[in-house]
Design a protein around this motif. Structure first.
Motif, PDB file in Angstrom:
ATOM      1  N   ARG A 217       1.051  -1.376  -0.134  1.00 14.84           N
ATOM      2  CA  ARG A 217       0.037   0.375   0.254  1.00 14.84           C
ATOM      3  C   ARG A 217       1.259   1.190  -0.138  1.00 14.84           C
ATOM      4  O   ARG A 217       0.293   1.951  -0.828  1.00 14.84           O
ATOM      5  CB  ARG A 217      -0.791   0.001   1.148  1.00 14.84           C
ATOM      6  CG  ARG A 217      -1.975   0.837   1.528  1.00 14.84           C
ATOM      7  CD  ARG A 217      -2.679   1.757   2.439  1.00 14.84           C
ATOM      8  NE  ARG A 217      -4.122   0.271   1.953  1.00 14.84           N
ATOM      9  CZ  ARG A 217      -4.542  -0.298   3.636  1.00 14.84           C
ATOM     10  NH1 ARG A 217      -4.603   1.004   3.994  1.00 14.84           N
ATOM     11  NH2 ARG A 217      -5.607  -0.579   2.890  1.00 14.84           N
ATOM     12  N   ARG A 218       1.662   1.254   0.529  1.00 12.12           N
ATOM     13  CA  ARG A 218       3.204   2.276   0.775  1.00 12.12           C
ATOM     14  C   ARG A 218       3.341   2.877  -0.351  1.00 12.12           C
ATOM     15  O   ARG A 218       3.717   3.439  -0.858  1.00 12.12           O
ATOM     16  CB  ARG A 218       3.709   2.281   2.056  1.00 12.12           C
ATOM     17  CG  ARG A 218       4.730   4.035   2.386  1.00 12.12           C
ATOM     18  CD  ARG A 218       5.930   2.938   3.349  1.00 12.12           C
ATOM     19  NE  ARG A 218       7.430   3.910   3.172  1.00 12.12           N
ATOM     20  CZ  ARG A 218       7.754   4.013   4.099  1.00 12.12           C
ATOM     21  NH1 ARG A 218       8.046   3.262   5.510  1.00 12.12           N
ATOM     22  NH2 ARG A 218       8.658   5.161   3.882  1.00 12.12           N
ATOM     23  N   THR A 220       2.177   2.079  -3.251  1.00  7.75           N
ATOM     24  CA  THR A 220       1.023   2.630  -4.333  1.00  7.75           C
ATOM     25  C   THR A 220       1.154   3.891  -4.083  1.00  7.75           C
ATOM     26  O   THR A 220       1.002   4.410  -5.365  1.00  7.75           O
ATOM     27  CB  THR A 220       0.235   1.742  -3.580  1.00  7.75           C
ATOM     28  OG1 THR A 220       0.610  -0.129  -4.646  1.00  7.75           O
ATOM     29  CG2 THR A 220      -1.224   2.059  -4.686  1.00  7.75           C
ATOM     30  N   VAL A 221       0.279   4.350  -2.655  1.00 15.64           N
ATOM     31  CA  VAL A 221       0.022   6.081  -2.378  1.00 15.64           C
ATOM     32  C   VAL A 221       1.331   6.658  -2.635  1.00 15.64           C
ATOM     33  O   VAL A 221       1.321   7.689  -3.135  1.00 15.64           O
ATOM     34  CB  VAL A 221      -0.160   5.275  -1.133  1.00 15.64           C
ATOM     35  CG1 VAL A 221      -0.754   6.966  -0.816  1.00 15.64           C
ATOM     36  CG2 VAL A 221      -1.903   4.549  -1.724  1.00 15.64           C
ATOM     37  N   ARG A 222       2.241   6.023  -1.704  1.00 12.02           N
ATOM     38  CA  ARG A 222       3.389   7.506  -1.656  1.00 12.02           C
ATOM     39  C   ARG A 222       4.666   7.441  -3.040  1.00 12.02           C
ATOM     40  O   ARG A 222       4.860   8.564  -2.574  1.00 12.02           O
ATOM     41  CB  ARG A 222       4.019   6.667  -0.107  1.00 12.02           C
ATOM     42  CG  ARG A 222       3.461   7.316   0.568  1.00 12.02           C
ATOM     43  CD  ARG A 222       4.054   6.996   1.900  1.00 12.02           C
ATOM     44  NE  ARG A 222       5.522   8.147   2.064  1.00 12.02           N
ATOM     45  CZ  ARG A 222       6.009   8.949   2.929  1.00 12.02           C
ATOM     46  NH1 ARG A 222       5.992   7.370   3.912  1.00 12.02           N
ATOM     47  NH2 ARG A 222       7.137   9.614   2.879  1.00 12.02           N
ATOM     48  N   LEU A 225       1.812   6.383  -6.698  1.00 10.98           N
ATOM     49  CA  LEU A 225       0.310   7.196  -7.150  1.00 10.98           C
ATOM     50  C   LEU A 225       0.900   8.765  -7.635  1.00 10.98           C
ATOM     51  O   LEU A 225       0.361   9.012  -8.151  1.00 10.98           O
ATOM     52  CB  LEU A 225      -0.003   7.139  -6.071  1.00 10.98           C
ATOM     53  CG  LEU A 225      -1.515   7.567  -6.875  1.00 10.98           C
ATOM     54  CD1 LEU A 225      -2.148   6.924  -7.751  1.00 10.98           C
ATOM     55  CD2 LEU A 225      -2.820   7.562  -5.516  1.00 10.98           C
TER      56      LEU A 225
END
Length: 307
Positions: A217-218, A220-222, A225
Motif C-alpha cells: 500500500r505504501r 502504491t500510494v506514496r 501514485l
C-alpha cells in the motif's frame, strides 16, 4: 516556488491580451453588432449612428478594445441588447456552471482515477480489458446522445430524477447533468491514469521499493501514485476550463441556465457584448486553471520549478 509562480503569472499577460483581442476582433470586426441588434429590420441611419457613438463603434478597433478592457477592469462588461447588464447575467449563470463543473470534476477524480489505478495495477487481466472496453464505448458515443438517453431513461421513463433542472439549479438536480458532462473526460482520465500507473509500476524505483520490503500500500500510494498522477493532474486542470466552456450541449439538454446557455443565446442572437463578456471570463478561468496545474505540477515534481 515564488519566482516560479511570478514567472507563470507574467507569461499569462500576453496570452490574455492576445486571446481577448482575437475574440474581440472576431465578434466586432467580422460582424455588425448594430445590424444584429435590429434583426431583420433596417435601422434608422441617425439612430444607428448614435448607437455606434454610444458603443464606441465609430472608433478604430484597437481603441474599442482598449476602452472595453478598461471598462472590464472597472467591473463594467457592458449591456446586452435587451438592456440587461452583462454582469447581472454572469452573476446568475456562473454559480450554476461552477457547481456543474465541480460535480463533473469530482466524478472524474473519484471514479476515473480509481478505475485507472485498478486497471493499471491489473494490466492484461479481465478487469483491465473490461475497463478499456467500457471507456472506449463511452468515448465513441457523442455527449448529446448520452444526455438524451439518460434523460429519457432516468428522468422520463423511470422517474428517478427530474428530466429538467429548475431555475435555481440545486446540487441534487445537477447530479445527472454532471455525470453526462463528465463521462467522456472521465473515460480519458481512466485511460491516462491506467497507462501512467502501468508504466511506472515497472520503473526501477518501484522495484527497489519492493526489494526493500516496503508494504504494498505504501509503495502504491506514496511512490507509484504520486508519480503517475502528474499527467492526470495536468489533464484535470485543463479540463476544468473545457467543462465550463463546453457545457453548452449539456445545459441545452437539461435546460440549465448557466454559462453555456447564455453563450448559446448570445451567439444565436448575435449579442456581441454577451459573447465577448462571457468568453473573456472563460479565458481568465482557463489561465487560472493552467496556473493551478503548473503549481501542482511543481509540487509533485520539484525539478520542474527549476527548469
Amino acid at each position: 516556488m515564488g519566482r516560479y509562480v511570478i514567472r507563470r503569472l507574467l507569461q499569462m499577460i500576453p496570452v490574455f491580451i492576445g486571446t481577448t483581442f482575437l475574440i474581440f476582433f472576431m465578434v466586432y470586426a467580422l460582424g455588425d453588432p448594430v445590424a444584429a441588434m435590429f434583426g431583420d429590420r433596417a435601422p434608422d441611419p441617425a439612430t444607428a449612428a448614435q448607437i455606434r457613438r454610444d458603443l464606441h463603434l465609430d472608433k478604430p478597433l484597437w481603441q474599442q478594445y482598449l476602452l472595453y478592457m478598461g471598462n472590464i477592469f472597472s467591473g463594467d462588461f457592458g449591456q446586452a441588447f435587451n438592456g440587461q447588464p452583462v454582469l447581472d447575467l454572469m452573476r446568475r449563470a456562473w454559480p450554476i456552471t461552477v457547481r456543474l463543473a465541480l460535480l463533473a470534476v469530482l466524478f472524474e477524480m473519484l471514479i476515473g482515477v480509481t478505475l485507472g489505478v485498478i486497471s493499471g495495477l491489473r494490466r492484461g487481466r479481465a478487469v483491465d480489458t473490461g475497463v478499456l472496453f467500457a471507456t472506449l464505448v463511452v468515448i465513441s458515443i457523442p455527449t448529446f446522445v448520452t444526455g438524451y438517453v439518460l434523460q429519457y431513461l432516468l428522468g422520463v421513463k423511470w422517474g428517478w430524477v427530474k428530466p429538467a433542472v429548475s431555475s435555481g439549479a440545486p446540487w441534487n438536480e445537477l447530479v445527472l447533468p454532471a455525470v453526462v458532462l463528465a463521462l467522456v473526460s472521465l473515460a480519458y482520465t481512466t485511460r491516462l491514469t491506467r497507462t501512467s500507473v502501468a508504466e511506472n509500476a515497472r520503473a526501477d524505483y518501484v522495484r527497489t521499493a519492493v526489494a526493500k520490503g516496503l508494504p504494498r500500500r505504501r509503495i502504491t500510494v506514496r511512490h507509484l501514485l504520486r508519480n503517475s498522477l502528474i499527467p492526470v493532474v495536468t489533464f484535470l486542470g485543463i479540463d476544468i476550463g473545457n467543462l465550463m466552456g463546453g457545457a453548452i450541449v449539456t445545459e441545452r439538454i437539461f435546460n440549465i441556465q448557466g454559462v453555456g446557455f447564455q453563450l448559446w443565446q448570445g451567439v444565436l442572437r448575435q449579442n456581441a457584448p454577451t459573447v465577448v463578456g462571457f468568453v473573456t471570463v472563460l479565458v481568465i478561468v482557463y489561465l487560472l486553471a493552467n496556473l493551478v496545474v503548473d503549481v501542482l505540477y511543481a509540487v509533485l515534481d520539484p525539478r520542474i520549478r527549476y527548469a
